[in-house]
Design a protein around this motif. Structure first.
Motif, short mmCIF file in Angstrom:
data_model
loop_
_atom_site.label_atom_id
_atom_site.label_comp_id
_atom_site.label_asym_id
_atom_site.label_seq_id
_atom_site.Cartn_x
_atom_site.Cartn_y
_atom_site.Cartn_z
N GLY A 7 0.79 -1.22 0.00
CA GLY A 7 0.00 0.00 0.00
C GLY A 7 0.82 1.28 0.00
N GLY A 8 2.14 1.15 -0.04
CA GLY A 8 2.97 2.34 0.03
C GLY A 8 4.07 2.39 -1.01
N THR A 9 3.87 1.72 -2.13
CA THR A 9 4.91 1.64 -3.15
C THR A 9 5.33 3.01 -3.66
OG1 THR A 9 4.09 -0.52 -3.81
CG2 THR A 9 5.51 0.63 -5.38
N LEU A 10 4.36 3.82 -4.07
CA LEU A 10 4.69 5.12 -4.64
C LEU A 10 5.29 6.08 -3.62
CD1 LEU A 10 1.60 5.63 -6.98
CD2 LEU A 10 3.88 4.79 -7.57
N ASP A 11 4.94 5.89 -2.36
CA ASP A 11 5.46 6.75 -1.31
C ASP A 11 6.74 6.21 -0.67
OD1 ASP A 11 3.41 8.63 -1.58
OD2 ASP A 11 2.09 7.48 -0.27
N SER A 12 7.17 5.04 -1.09
CA SER A 12 8.40 4.47 -0.53
C SER A 12 9.59 5.30 -1.01
CB SER A 12 8.57 3.02 -0.97
OG SER A 12 8.87 2.95 -2.36
N PRO A 13 10.70 5.28 -0.27
CA PRO A 13 11.86 6.06 -0.69
C PRO A 13 12.30 5.75 -2.13
CG PRO A 13 12.18 5.28 1.55
CD PRO A 13 10.94 4.62 1.03
N PHE A 14 12.40 4.48 -2.48
CA PHE A 14 12.83 4.16 -3.84
C PHE A 14 11.75 4.50 -4.85
CE2 PHE A 14 13.76 1.53 -7.54
CZ PHE A 14 15.09 1.84 -7.75
N GLY A 15 10.49 4.32 -4.49
CA GLY A 15 9.39 4.68 -5.39
C GLY A 15 9.44 6.15 -5.76
N ARG A 16 9.71 7.01 -4.78
CA ARG A 16 9.81 8.45 -5.05
C ARG A 16 11.03 8.78 -5.91
NH1 ARG A 16 8.33 8.62 0.35
NH2 ARG A 16 10.45 9.14 0.99
N ILE A 17 12.16 8.15 -5.61
CA ILE A 17 13.38 8.42 -6.38
C ILE A 17 13.22 7.96 -7.82
CG2 ILE A 17 15.81 7.76 -6.65
CD1 ILE A 17 15.88 7.60 -3.51
N SER A 18 12.72 6.74 -8.02
CA SER A 18 12.65 6.18 -9.37
C SER A 18 11.57 6.83 -10.23
CB SER A 18 12.45 4.67 -9.32
OG SER A 18 11.21 4.34 -8.73
N ALA A 19 10.65 7.57 -9.63
CA ALA A 19 9.58 8.23 -10.38
C ALA A 19 10.02 9.55 -11.01
CB ALA A 19 8.39 8.49 -9.46
N LYS A 20 11.24 9.98 -10.75
CA LYS A 20 11.71 11.24 -11.31
C LYS A 20 11.71 11.18 -12.84
CE LYS A 20 14.43 12.60 -7.33
NZ LYS A 20 15.76 12.91 -6.81
N PRO A 21 11.29 12.24 -13.50
CA PRO A 21 11.19 12.25 -14.96
C PRO A 21 12.48 11.87 -15.69
CG PRO A 21 10.07 14.15 -14.06
CD PRO A 21 10.77 13.48 -12.92
N LYS A 22 13.63 12.18 -15.13
CA LYS A 22 14.88 11.90 -15.83
C LYS A 22 15.14 10.41 -16.03
CE LYS A 22 18.17 12.12 -11.96
NZ LYS A 22 19.42 12.78 -11.55
N TYR A 23 14.41 9.55 -15.30
CA TYR A 23 14.61 8.10 -15.42
C TYR A 23 13.62 7.43 -16.37
CZ TYR A 23 17.49 8.87 -11.29
OH TYR A 23 18.44 9.34 -10.42
#
Length: 182
Positions: A140-156
């Motif tokens: 229930g917290g994938t998008l809010d997880s530390p890696f989820g937030r980092i990997s969601a950056k547009p540059k990736y």
């Protein structure tokens, strides 16, 4: 002929909607055989005489021409998908966590993501090779997880895509079935 798994980035989310039947039709004239789509999140298995880079180029070209968006895919051989699924140290199903695999077509991007996640802390992750990083997120917290937030950056987004391990296993099984038909 080699069997491949193709993982599409960013479809059926954020305004890019592609029906899997339309995707199969668009791919029909391309140098692919045995095309099978899995789930509606952009997972395809196919065979081709092209090499991995050729499949990537041809597939992205097809998506851009047929669907008019800036398309990116990650292509792995069927054998490599099987290796990655077997190497993942995390459970496929767990009540408290979900296992994900971030895949890339640019290993230096995964190097950067891994370094950023390690620096941020809070994510259990394991590098499985130049093209894959397995990680855990709380249910229930994938998008809010530390890696989820980092990997969601547009540059990736042009270089990575993420699948849960259950999906990767389904793709592995479909690709193995395709291999058996050759």
């Amino acid at each position: 002929m080699t069997s491949y798994a193709v993982f599409l980035r960013g479809i059926n989310v954020g305004g890019v909607t592609i029906k899997m039947a339309d995707l199969r039709n668009a791919l029909a004239p391309r140098p692919f055989t045995g095309v099978k789509t899995l789930l509606a999140s952009g997972n395809v298995v196919l065979t081709s005489s092209l090499d991995q880079a050729g499949v990537k180029d041809e597939f992205e070209s097809c998506l851009r021409a047929a669907f008019g968006y800036d398309a990116w895919v990650v292509v792995l051989t069927a054998a490599r998908v099987a290796e990655l699924a077997a190497a993942c140290p995390y459970p496929a199903d767990d009540a408290s966590t979900h296992t994900y695999m971030t895949l890339t077509s640019a290993p230096e991007t995964l190097d950067e993501l891994q370094a950023a996640a390690t620096a941020a802390g809070g994510t259990d992750l394991t590098r499985l090779g130049p093209e894959a990083l397995a990680w855990l997120a709380p249910a229930g917290g994938t998008l809010d997880s530390p890696f989820g937030r980092i990997s969601a950056k547009p540059k990736y987004k042009a270089f990575t895509t993420t699948r849960n391990l259950r999906t990767l296993v389904k793709v592995r099984d479909a690709a193995a079935a395709l291999e058996g038909l050759q």
